[in-house]
Design an enzyme around this catalytic site. Structure first.
Site, PDB file in Angstrom:
ATOM      1  N   CYS A 147      74.335-134.805  55.471  1.00  0.00           N
ATOM      2  CA  CYS A 147      74.472-133.859  56.599  1.00  0.00           C
ATOM      3  C   CYS A 147      73.795-134.519  57.792  1.00  0.00           C
ATOM      4  CB  CYS A 147      73.799-132.531  56.265  1.00  0.00           C
ATOM      5  SG  CYS A 147      74.201-131.872  54.630  1.00  0.00           S
ATOM      6  N   ALA A 148      74.467-135.485  58.394  1.00  0.00           N
ATOM      7  CA  ALA A 148      73.777-136.494  59.203  1.00  0.00           C
ATOM      8  C   ALA A 148      73.581-136.180  60.684  1.00  0.00           C
ATOM      9  CB  ALA A 148      74.500-137.831  59.067  1.00  0.00           C
ATOM     10  N   ASP A 181      69.711-133.495  54.162  1.00  0.00           N
ATOM     11  CA  ASP A 181      68.931-132.766  55.171  1.00  0.00           C
ATOM     12  C   ASP A 181      69.777-131.542  55.513  1.00  0.00           C
ATOM     13  OD1 ASP A 181      66.798-132.384  57.014  1.00  0.00           O
ATOM     14  OD2 ASP A 181      68.059-133.152  58.618  1.00  0.00           O
ATOM     15  N   CYS A 209      64.344-127.775  57.728  1.00  0.00           N
ATOM     16  CA  CYS A 209      63.359-127.500  58.784  1.00  0.00           C
ATOM     17  C   CYS A 209      63.097-125.994  58.827  1.00  0.00           C
ATOM     18  CB  CYS A 209      63.821-128.028  60.136  1.00  0.00           C
ATOM     19  SG  CYS A 209      65.458-127.454  60.624  1.00  0.00           S
TER      20      CYS A 209
END
Length: 447
Positions: A260-261, A333, A386
């Site tokens: 998931c860049a 991510d 995050c």
């Protein structure tokens, strides 16, 4: 338009009305700064007012409530004008009350009709005469915390349940402090000392990060405007975010999947550790073509494009595309609620719910499950978010391991030995720990 109509205060009110209607705060601010010629002082005031009103919205609404009988009948811009006046009066010490009131009334006069000017004048003078309501009169403790720190009650309750009352209060109090401006040095080109020297020569006040060995914190000045940024010597990235890629332990010859860049911050960090002559490459996925182009653009600026294959693909189709046991390392991510970023994106606190986290948990688990077969035996898959809620963090890892006995959890390493004595193998960085973003990192090894 009059001079008032071009002032930082008027532009702030205009931006706040649009943000309340669903616009993104950072995009609104960038648009206004680009459209109006403002000096640095006005840009700072505009930015401070927009983020400040968003950050303290629940507090400001509480103060305004006794003075406005029917707030929902107000024009949105009038409502935001009053909140912005309150914010300046209560939070910006260097601006005298008289100046705040005068400019607020002048904006009401220019933008509205005489009735609006009289109304705004009356509300400001009444607030000044009677004083603002005190938080201590709020009986419900969670409601009192919510108004004091401008946090939704559901988040207060959930953080207390997960972390305890003391940690919860410390955490939410820290979220209204300003976000640090932090950079990650491009290890493919230079080192921390080299970048600090260049930035100091360009007039910035900088210090090395205590969190990340590749990090620099800017105390004064704008790093984005420097030649060092233009030449790809660093990228703007939070200190906590910089810890994710080192947990993968990337080797120069590795073939790595960044599932998931976009926008490519972590992709370029992976790429910096690779050697193209040894066959090292990172395959960076995103489902949207514009975001794939953005990954490519960032890789080019950081001078690592030869090691990056930016690819338009849903990570959940990785096995069909690449086959089993294809990658040495995988980074997931994952898309998340972003609650660890509240300091940088203050509106998140009002937009998210606990149900959002539960919905995202399913997406996160589906991505991990889909990419797991493409990892070679002995390889590491790092899962990061995050956010600060266990629904998207520990619970996802636990559910994945329950369904994948061929994987084991290994301790997340950090170069600076952060929280080295923690009992958990995963790493949770909370926003109050180092005044960086909230992040979660787990390392899963294929047996």
């Amino acid at each position: 338009m009059s001079e008032v109509g071009n002032s930082a205060r008027w532009l702030a009110v205009s931006a706040l009305a649009k943000i309340k209607d669903g616009a993104y705060s950072n995009l609104q601010l960038n648009q206004l700064i680009n459209q109006h010629s403002m000096d640095r002082r006005d840009i700072n005031l505009l930015t401070n007012m927009v983020y400040g009103v968003i950050q303290h919205r629940l507090t400001l609404e509480y103060w305004l409530k006794p003075f406005v009988r029917h707030p929902h009948q107000l024009d949105p811009w009038v409502h935001e004008l009053l909140l912005s006046a309150l914010y300046q009066w209560q939070y910006l010490d260097k601006i005298p009350k008289r100046a705040v009131f005068n400019e607020t009334i002048e904006i009401a006069k220019v933008k509205g009709h005489p009735g609006i000017r009289r109304f705004v004048t009356g509300v400001l003078h009444e607030m000044d005469r009677r004083g603002l309501p005190d938080f201590s009169t709020i009986e419900n403790p969670d409601e009192r915390l919510s108004v004091t720190y401008s946090m939704p009650i559901w988040l207060i309750e959930e953080l207390r349940r997960q972390l305890g009352a003391d940690k919860m209060q410390q955490l939410i109090a820290s979220l209204n402090q300003p976000a640090k401006q932090s950079l990650r040095v491009n290890a493919a080109m230079t080192d921390v000392a080299g970048v600090m020297t260049v930035l100091t020569e360009e007039g910035l006040d900088v210090e090395a990060s205590q969190v990340s060995p590749l990090g620099i914190v800017v105390n004064e000045g704008q790093a984005i405007n420097t030649s060092a940024m233009k030449y790809g010597m660093f990228t703007i990235q939070d200190e906590s975010a910089q810890l994710v890629v080192p947990a993968l332990d990337v080797q120069p010859s590795d073939l790595v999947l960044d599932a998931c860049a976009a926008p490519g911050g972590k992709t370029t960090q992976i790429a910096a550790a690779l050697d193209v002559d040894q066959g090292g490459q990172v395959v960076a996925l995103d489902i949207h073509a514009p975001k794939v182009r953005l990954i490519g653009k960032n890789a080019a600026r950081m001078n690592v494009a030869d090691r990056v294959a930016a690819t338009e693909l849903d990570a959940r189709k990785a096995e069909a595309e690449f086959g089993a046991a294809h990658f040495d390392k995988i980074l997931v991510d994952a898309p998340c609620s972003g609650l660890g970023l509240i300091r940088r994106k203050p509106e998140i606190r009002y937009e998210k719910s606990l149900q959002d986290s539960l919905n995202l948990q399913k997406v996160q688990l589906s991505i991990l499950t889909a990419v797991a077969p493409t990892l070679k035996k002995g390889g590491i898959m790092t899962y990061s978010t995050c956010t600060i809620l266990e629904q998207e963090n520990q619970q996802v890892v636990k559910a994945f391991l329950a369904d994948h006995p061929d994987f084991e959890l290994v301790k997340t390493p950090t170069a600076n030995h952060l929280k080295a004595d923690r009992p958990d193998k995963t790493l949770s960085i909370y926003p109050d720990d180092y005044l960086s973003d909230g992040f979660f990192i787990a390392c899963l090894r294929k047996k």
